[in-house]
Design a protein around this motif. Sequence first.
Motif, mmCIF file in Angstrom:
data_model
loop_
_atom_site.group_PDB
_atom_site.id
_atom_site.type_symbol
_atom_site.label_atom_id
_atom_site.label_comp_id
_atom_site.label_asym_id
_atom_site.label_seq_id
_atom_site.Cartn_x
_atom_site.Cartn_y
_atom_site.Cartn_z
ATOM 1 N N GLY A 86 -15.122 33.640 64.428
ATOM 2 C CA GLY A 86 -16.088 32.547 64.364
ATOM 3 C C GLY A 86 -17.423 32.884 63.758
ATOM 4 O O GLY A 86 -18.248 31.974 63.559
ATOM 5 N N LEU A 87 -17.679 34.175 63.463
ATOM 6 C CA LEU A 87 -18.976 34.568 62.911
ATOM 7 C C LEU A 87 -18.812 35.206 61.540
ATOM 8 O O LEU A 87 -17.827 35.903 61.289
ATOM 9 N N ASP A 88 -19.783 34.990 60.685
ATOM 10 C CA ASP A 88 -19.799 35.611 59.362
ATOM 11 C C ASP A 88 -20.715 36.834 59.363
ATOM 12 O O ASP A 88 -21.610 36.975 58.531
ATOM 13 N N ILE A 89 -20.508 37.708 60.321
ATOM 14 C CA ILE A 89 -21.200 38.985 60.402
ATOM 15 C C ILE A 89 -20.178 39.997 60.890
ATOM 16 O O ILE A 89 -19.264 39.651 61.664
ATOM 17 N N ASN A 90 -20.272 41.229 60.441
ATOM 18 C CA ASN A 90 -19.336 42.253 60.893
ATOM 19 C C ASN A 90 -19.487 42.491 62.390
ATOM 20 O O ASN A 90 -20.598 42.721 62.880
ATOM 21 N N ILE A 91 -18.380 42.456 63.089
ATOM 22 C CA ILE A 91 -18.352 42.789 64.509
ATOM 23 C C ILE A 91 -17.883 44.239 64.624
ATOM 24 O O ILE A 91 -16.813 44.600 64.125
ATOM 25 N N SER A 92 -18.691 45.062 65.284
ATOM 26 C CA SER A 92 -18.346 46.472 65.423
ATOM 27 C C SER A 92 -18.276 46.847 66.896
ATOM 28 O O SER A 92 -18.800 46.148 67.761
ATOM 29 N N GLY A 93 -17.632 47.986 67.161
ATOM 30 C CA GLY A 93 -17.526 48.447 68.548
ATOM 31 C C GLY A 93 -16.479 49.530 68.685
ATOM 32 O O GLY A 93 -15.877 49.983 67.709
ATOM 33 N N GLY A 94 -16.273 49.947 69.922
ATOM 34 C CA GLY A 94 -15.248 50.929 70.218
ATOM 35 C C GLY A 94 -15.754 52.220 70.821
ATOM 36 O O GLY A 94 -14.956 53.073 71.217
ATOM 37 N N GLU A 95 -17.064 52.405 70.916
ATOM 38 C CA GLU A 95 -17.574 53.670 71.458
ATOM 39 C C GLU A 95 -17.150 53.884 72.902
ATOM 40 O O GLU A 95 -17.108 55.029 73.371
ATOM 41 N N ALA A 96 -16.844 52.808 73.617
ATOM 42 C CA ALA A 96 -16.463 52.919 75.022
ATOM 43 C C ALA A 96 -14.952 52.934 75.215
ATOM 44 O O ALA A 96 -14.467 52.787 76.339
ATOM 45 N N GLU A 97 -14.201 53.118 74.129
ATOM 46 C CA GLU A 97 -12.740 53.178 74.236
ATOM 47 C C GLU A 97 -12.273 54.628 74.110
ATOM 48 O O GLU A 97 -12.940 55.464 73.513
ATOM 49 N N PHE A 98 -11.114 54.904 74.683
ATOM 50 C CA PHE A 98 -10.608 56.265 74.761
ATOM 51 C C PHE A 98 -9.167 56.337 74.258
ATOM 52 O O PHE A 98 -8.390 55.417 74.442
ATOM 53 N N ASN A 99 -8.859 57.433 73.631
ATOM 54 C CA ASN A 99 -7.518 57.837 73.186
ATOM 55 C C ASN A 99 -6.791 56.788 72.338
ATOM 56 O O ASN A 99 -7.237 55.664 72.173
ATOM 57 N N ASP A 149 -14.385 44.281 62.882
ATOM 58 C CA ASP A 149 -14.511 44.496 61.443
ATOM 59 C C ASP A 149 -14.759 45.969 61.134
ATOM 60 O O ASP A 149 -14.330 46.466 60.094
ATOM 61 N N ILE A 150 -15.480 46.659 62.025
ATOM 62 C CA ILE A 150 -15.812 48.068 61.851
ATOM 63 C C ILE A 150 -15.563 48.785 63.165
ATOM 64 O O ILE A 150 -16.073 48.377 64.216
ATOM 65 N N ALA A 151 -14.780 49.855 63.107
ATOM 66 C CA ALA A 151 -14.476 50.647 64.300
ATOM 67 C C ALA A 151 -15.494 51.767 64.447
ATOM 68 O O ALA A 151 -15.899 52.389 63.464
ATOM 69 N N GLN A 152 -15.879 52.059 65.706
ATOM 70 C CA GLN A 152 -16.890 53.083 65.981
ATOM 71 C C GLN A 152 -16.402 54.058 67.058
ATOM 72 O O GLN A 152 -16.918 54.086 68.177
ATOM 73 N N PRO A 153 -15.415 54.887 66.742
ATOM 74 C CA PRO A 153 -14.943 55.871 67.724
ATOM 75 C C PRO A 153 -15.994 56.933 68.000
ATOM 76 O O PRO A 153 -16.763 57.307 67.118
ATOM 77 N N GLU A 154 -16.019 57.420 69.239
ATOM 78 C CA GLU A 154 -16.945 58.476 69.671
ATOM 79 C C GLU A 154 -16.130 59.738 69.958
ATOM 80 O O GLU A 154 -15.453 59.845 70.980
ATOM 81 N N VAL A 155 -16.200 60.716 69.043
ATOM 82 C CA VAL A 155 -15.347 61.903 69.130
ATOM 83 C C VAL A 155 -15.631 62.720 70.377
ATOM 84 O O VAL A 155 -14.722 63.374 70.909
#
Length: 389
Positions: A244-257, A271-277
Amino acid sequence: MKIVKIQSHVLQYDLPEPLGYSQQYYAKRSAHLVEVTTDEGITGWGECFGPGNVALANKAIVERVIQPLILGMDPMDRDVIWHKVYNLLRDHGQKGMPMQALSGVDIALWDIAGKVAGLPIHKLIGGAHRDHVTVYGYGMMLRPDETADSLAARFVDEAAEIKEMGFAATKMKVGLGPKPDVKLAEAVRRGVGDDFRFMVDANHCYTTSDAFYVGRALQDLDAYWFEEPIAPEDHDGYRELRAGLDINISGGEAEFNRWGWRQILENRGLDIAQPEVCALGGISEYLRVLALCHAHFTPVTNHVWGSDIAVAVNLQLLAAMPPMPGGLHPWEPMLEFDTTHNHFRDDLLEDPLDIAGQVKTTNGTVTIPDKPGIGVTPNTDFISEFEIT
């Protein structure tokens, strides 16, 4: 070669002034380093995500839970070690602090492998797709003693300063509420001008409806991405926002494995994944998550938080990240760099990375360390000075 000792070093100092994001204010800076020692005198360094008391809890997991499981094992068998630890801890948590603790150990094992081979980690992974990485500077954090109006005035100046420092883009925090947060974003846009990329990090503080309100305003401001707008568990909400939005939605730092990331990616909410190594399971698991992201044609810009150990690790990973989808001018990842006060970024290493200095002289980019392993060595005297128990 055998592992003979695993030691956690939790570092901390008082900040000059409290900083905040949407969930809390904090007055201390923390970092959690992991040191793995072998019987051949080769030492590896890693880092675990998590500040303060979380770091102290992870120290106990590293030293009292993981260490007994892997003492005497060959540190070169890092995938064997990873799965042994994960399988034996599965009943006690497939996410969260056990994975953060395993991350620091795994990174240290990769550091050892690089030192044994005499190669930087990006060479062990398969080579460098780029010899330099663009850097964005994040700042514009909340302050407990400032109103929305005074924060907005500060954000104008701070955003302009980060741009002047040479960073290629900047990122701000929000968390006062939808309407004042829009005013903060407007202030950052004024500070950087019309043609400079800026991003907004909510640290999952909104309901879906409030995220739509803020997201529409960010569209009008031409913000580049809207980071963690809602709770990481709300997969349906992420999918709705992305649609519903015309802006990149990013996230994922709080996800594991890989299993947690599979659910996010199949849901098509980012739209953009942000893994935290330093949290999701270390380099071993990061590479599996990266492969999943690219299998779902989701570009990756790593989440980076902590000391210069974490920064160095991410430089290695960003160098080794294949272009996605490729072409003459492919989508390129950026290095996240914290511009706020951080001794563990500026003074930890024997040979500092000097990210800010490089950015100022190279049009917003940094080079990839080419020394063996993660490419940097911490100063043990500095560690002793700031270590807490």
